[in-house]
Design a protein around this motif. Structure first.
Motif, PDB file in Angstrom:
ATOM      1  N   TYR A   1      43.407  21.779  92.966  1.00  0.00           N
ATOM      2  CA  TYR A   1      44.415  22.671  93.561  1.00  0.00           C
ATOM      3  C   TYR A   1      44.130  24.134  93.231  1.00  0.00           C
ATOM      4  O   TYR A   1      44.068  24.989  94.132  1.00  0.00           O
ATOM      5  N   TYR A   2      43.951  24.421  91.939  1.00  0.00           N
ATOM      6  CA  TYR A   2      43.740  25.814  91.544  1.00  0.00           C
ATOM      7  C   TYR A   2      42.388  26.335  92.010  1.00  0.00           C
ATOM      8  O   TYR A   2      42.253  27.508  92.365  1.00  0.00           O
ATOM      9  N   ARG A   3      41.383  25.465  92.037  1.00  0.00           N
ATOM     10  CA  ARG A   3      40.088  25.893  92.571  1.00  0.00           C
ATOM     11  C   ARG A   3      40.213  26.223  94.059  1.00  0.00           C
ATOM     12  O   ARG A   3      39.655  27.219  94.541  1.00  0.00           O
ATOM     13  N   GLY A   4      40.974  25.401  94.776  1.00  0.00           N
ATOM     14  CA  GLY A   4      41.188  25.653  96.198  1.00  0.00           C
ATOM     15  C   GLY A   4      41.849  26.999  96.446  1.00  0.00           C
ATOM     16  O   GLY A   4      41.476  27.733  97.372  1.00  0.00           O
ATOM     17  N   LYS A   5      42.831  27.349  95.629  1.00  0.00           N
ATOM     18  CA  LYS A   5      43.503  28.639  95.779  1.00  0.00           C
ATOM     19  C   LYS A   5      42.517  29.790  95.601  1.00  0.00           C
ATOM     20  O   LYS A   5      42.557  30.787  96.335  1.00  0.00           O
ATOM     21  N   ASP A   6      41.637  29.663  94.612  1.00  0.00           N
ATOM     22  CA  ASP A   6      40.649  30.719  94.379  1.00  0.00           C
ATOM     23  C   ASP A   6      39.638  30.789  95.519  1.00  0.00           C
ATOM     24  O   ASP A   6      39.203  31.881  95.910  1.00  0.00           O
ATOM     25  N   LEU A   7      39.277  29.644  96.057  1.00  0.00           N
ATOM     26  CA  LEU A   7      38.324  29.627  97.167  1.00  0.00           C
ATOM     27  C   LEU A   7      38.911  30.293  98.406  1.00  0.00           C
ATOM     28  O   LEU A   7      38.200  30.963  99.162  1.00  0.00           O
ATOM     29  N   ILE A   8      40.222  30.126  98.621  1.00  0.00           N
ATOM     30  CA  ILE A   8      40.870  30.841  99.723  1.00  0.00           C
ATOM     31  C   ILE A   8      40.781  32.345  99.493  1.00  0.00           C
ATOM     32  O   ILE A   8      40.492  33.116 100.414  1.00  0.00           O
TER      33      ILE A   8
END
Length: 321
Positions: A88-95
């Motif tokens: 989840y947190y990695r996805g937010k950073d990737l966005i």
């Protein structure tokens, strides 16, 4: 010929100097120390829980050090491939890094890992909805935002979800549900400039230029640097109301806010044409192509410019473009 009774070739090179041997020893010691440190880190990593790396990642996030944060989330996932929070947190950073496809995969993974839960993490639906928006899959975005709205509890989150869902509806030209969502956004936060901006966009889509202008003016009153409120106000003034000077002034304010948008110069150029200021128009057309060469086909020819200067010959661009 053999020398000194040995069958081995003899080197006549000068022996290594004490200084060179000392440097080699130091270099070897450094390499050994690095190897020992790497081995120590590996042992420590094995003894720690993956959640520790998620927490470290969030610390880096708070410092806006996204690459370091992602590296920690990567390691957390390496240690535990089923740790939903790391995805989840990695996805937010990737966005944040505009890596939408990779972020989309991470949020899908979160939902896959939570598939058996009665109420999956609604934030994953929220964030995946943003990915769908970036990919132009507006109906899928609406579906995710709608589920997230059923689970959201705080007004700030609800306001954002109504805003994004309303934009998705607007992009699908579904004006009635878009109007409903922007109305909900306004009821939750009457000082939110986004609420008035999107109400203006909605009115513009319905060709209600007076209402659109009122909403864009209200947006600018709340946030004088709201770039696209200036931009769309400029389009209405120039192309719908035939007030190119006022339109030019709005485009100039938009450029002052964000000077890197080629379309701002293109539109201001058409305002200048309608004002009869051909040289200023040509400068803006040139700036348009400098910023975005792909827009060269949108630049009018000299013949089209001559026609635009004739009475009632100002239809190169319309307010709907």
């Amino acid at each position: 010929m053999l020398l000194f009774g040995t069958s081995q070739p003899v080197s006549f090179a000068a022996p290594a100097s004490p200084q060179k041997e000392s440097k080699q020893a130091i270099s070897s010691a450094i390499d050994q120390a690095k190897k020992a440190e790497e081995e120590r880190k590996a042992v420590v990593a094995k003894s720690e829980k993956p959640e520790v790396y998620v927490e470290r990642g969030r610390i880096f996030d708070s410092r806006k050090e996204l690459d370091n944060a992602i590296a920690n989330y990567d390691f957390a996932i390496y240690l535990n491939p089923k740790l939903a929070s790391a995805y989840y947190y990695r996805g937010k950073d990737l966005i944040e890094q505009r890596k939408v496809a990779a972020a989309f995969d991470d949020f899908n993974k979160v939902l896959e890992l939570q598939a058996n839960q009665k109420n999956p993490q609604f934030n994953a639906f929220y964030m995946r909805g943003l990915c769908y928006m970036e990919m132009g899959q507006y109906q899928d975005a609406v579906n995710d935002f709608s589920y997230a709205l059923t689970q959201a509890t705080d007004d700030d989150t609800k306001a954002k979800l109504y805003q994004y869902r309303g934009v998705a509806y607007l992009n699908m030209k579904m004006l009635f549900p878009a109007n409903s969502d922007f109305g909900m956004l306004l009821s939750l936060d009457r000082k939110n400039p986004n609420a008035y901006y999107y109400a203006g966009r909605l009115a513009l889509a319905a060709k209600d230029y007076e209402t659109a202008l009122k909403n864009f003016d209200h947006t600018i009153a709340l946030d004088p640097k709201y770039t696209f409120a200036h931009f769309f106000k400029g389009r209405i003034m120039t192309f719908a109301l035939s007030k190119p000077k006022a339109g030019m002034e709005s485009f100039t304010r938009a450029i002052a806010c964000e000077p890197g948008y080629a379309s701002f110069y293109l539109n201001r150029a058409h305002s200048y044409l309608r004002m009869g200021q051909v040289e200023l128009a040509k400068k803006d057309f040139a700036k348009t192509v400098e910023l975005n060469p792909n827009m060269a086909n949108q630049i009018p020819t000299d013949k089209q410019i001559e026609e635009a200067l004739r009475p009632k010959g100002n239809n190169i661009v319309t307010v709907d473009d």
